[in-house]
Design a protein around this motif. Structure first.
Motif, PDB file in Angstrom:
ATOM      1  N   GLU A  12       0.698  -1.367  -0.448  1.00 61.38           N
ATOM      2  CA  GLU A  12      -0.100  -0.079   0.164  1.00 61.38           C
ATOM      3  C   GLU A  12       0.846   1.513  -0.309  1.00 61.38           C
ATOM      4  N   THR A  13       0.473   2.751  -0.551  1.00 59.52           N
ATOM      5  CA  THR A  13       0.761   3.327  -0.066  1.00 59.52           C
ATOM      6  C   THR A  13       0.812   4.116   1.543  1.00 59.52           C
ATOM      7  N   ALA A  14       1.187   5.131   1.379  1.00 62.44           N
ATOM      8  CA  ALA A  14       1.872   5.417   3.194  1.00 62.44           C
ATOM      9  C   ALA A  14       0.471   5.746   3.021  1.00 62.44           C
ATOM     10  N   ARG A  15      -0.269   6.638   2.340  1.00 64.77           N
ATOM     11  CA  ARG A  15      -1.738   6.988   2.382  1.00 64.77           C
ATOM     12  C   ARG A  15      -2.876   5.864   2.664  1.00 64.77           C
ATOM     13  N   GLU A  16      -2.320   5.012   1.704  1.00 64.73           N
ATOM     14  CA  GLU A  16      -4.126   4.410   2.404  1.00 64.73           C
ATOM     15  C   GLU A  16      -3.269   3.173   3.246  1.00 64.73           C
ATOM     16  N   PHE A  17      -1.633   2.925   3.942  1.00 67.72           N
ATOM     17  CA  PHE A  17      -1.486   2.758   5.081  1.00 67.72           C
ATOM     18  C   PHE A  17      -2.599   3.346   5.881  1.00 67.72           C
TER      19      PHE A  17
END
Lengths: 213, 213
Positions: B42-47
């Motif tokens: 996942e991207t940092a945003r998704e995480f």
């Protein structure tokens, strides 16, 4: 921070076969005052160690920003390194929460679509500058949409009061167009990382930006 | 924190086709009190968004640790989420600098070799527990060396005063051996993430740990 000027994105993979530190050393010697360290294939530990070493080269001479990994920035800072901020993208942490955890460090954000720039304007109080691109297609970042062109870049500078740094296969020859197009800086990856002589390429970029004043 | 007990590593890729949140919800309902959120693709945003949502499920019921991305932990905490710490590995930030930036949050470290455990002992004042494995070969983490076996795990608990949580294809049936082997907890990925009924599997794991007292 209205004028950032010539700006190096030291992308580790783009520096090969030279070391990233060698490229940064050349850039600093050539007068580059903004350096963003980008390490996409390295572990957090490797990125952290690289940041510490890079900060020893840039301290007192150039701003050193860490790409994406705010934890690496915070760790390097906690270890006493002269890192000065972060540069993040739309897939990273939201800028307002990023600002909360970085405190008063420099915060750059990649934003190029109308929607992203309008959102950045709403968050402008926590952002120091925008990275706007890709001006031209580039192999460094493959997830970019259609290149903006120099006109597209100039148009975007009219959408925001935030300083806009142009990025994406730009060179010293674009300094005039970027500057007259309202740009606050000119960021390069390959033009320095893959130059025969990174120091000379850096000096040329700095001179071109100054000449375009 | 001598006893962590049944511990879920909610690895997003291992939860498919269920959502990670559904698995966490089941684990909490089943009585699991330690949950580590791991999101590698996942991207940092998704995480970050996932961490916020997970914290709403675990708040007041289970500890919620963030794997590797200390910036995601700090961001979620800054946003008011009930995240309680991080779990990092040998390729992540050094534990002492990690401790500096996380403050008083829980800090878990993966350490299994003699060298890594001895280093952890030197850093023991900043570490809350060790993750020790892989007890058995597991497809979840492909970068592990030879599996330790239950005897190898038990041996390692004698090398340190830090609480050791066993991980790596362990199940409820191993609770007795892990506990009698000096283990402070039993961490699973697939035994809950891929269980037909994550809540029932969690309750079974909790009961097995308690029964092994």
């Amino acid at each position: 921070m209205r004028d950032l000027g010539a700006y190096l994105v030291a992308n580790t993979a783009s520096c090969t076969p030279r070391s990233t530190l060698e490229v940064i050393e050349g850039a600093v010697a050539g007068g580059i005052q903004w350096i963003q360290l980008r390490a996409k294939d390295e572990t957090a530990r490797e990125f952290y160690e690289l940041a510490l070493a890079a900060a020893r080269l840039t301290e007192g001479k150039a701003e050193l920003l860490i790409n994406d990994r705010i934890d690496v920035y915070l760790a390097a800072k906690a270890a006493g390194a002269a890192v000065t901020g972060v540069h993040i993208g739309q897939k990273d942490l939201p800028v307002r929460v990023a600002r909360q955890i970085i405190g008063d460090g420099i915060l750059g954000l990649s934003a190029s679509s109308r929607e992203n720039i309008e959102q950045a304007n709403l968050d402008a109080e926590v952002i120091d500058y925008l990275g706007v691109g890709a001006v031209r297609a580039t192999p460094t970042k493959k997830d970019h949409p259609t290149p903006l062109g120099l006109d597209g870049f100039a148009l975007r500078t009219t959408w925001t009061q935030l300083p806009c740094v142009a990025i994406g296969a730009v060179t010293a020859e674009d300094a005039g167009a970027i500057r007259s197009g309202g740009g606050a800086g000119l960021a390069v990856v390959r033009a320095i990382c893959q130059a025969e002589d990174p120091q000379a390429a850096s000096a040329q970029l700095v001179a071109a930006w100054e000449a375009a004043k």
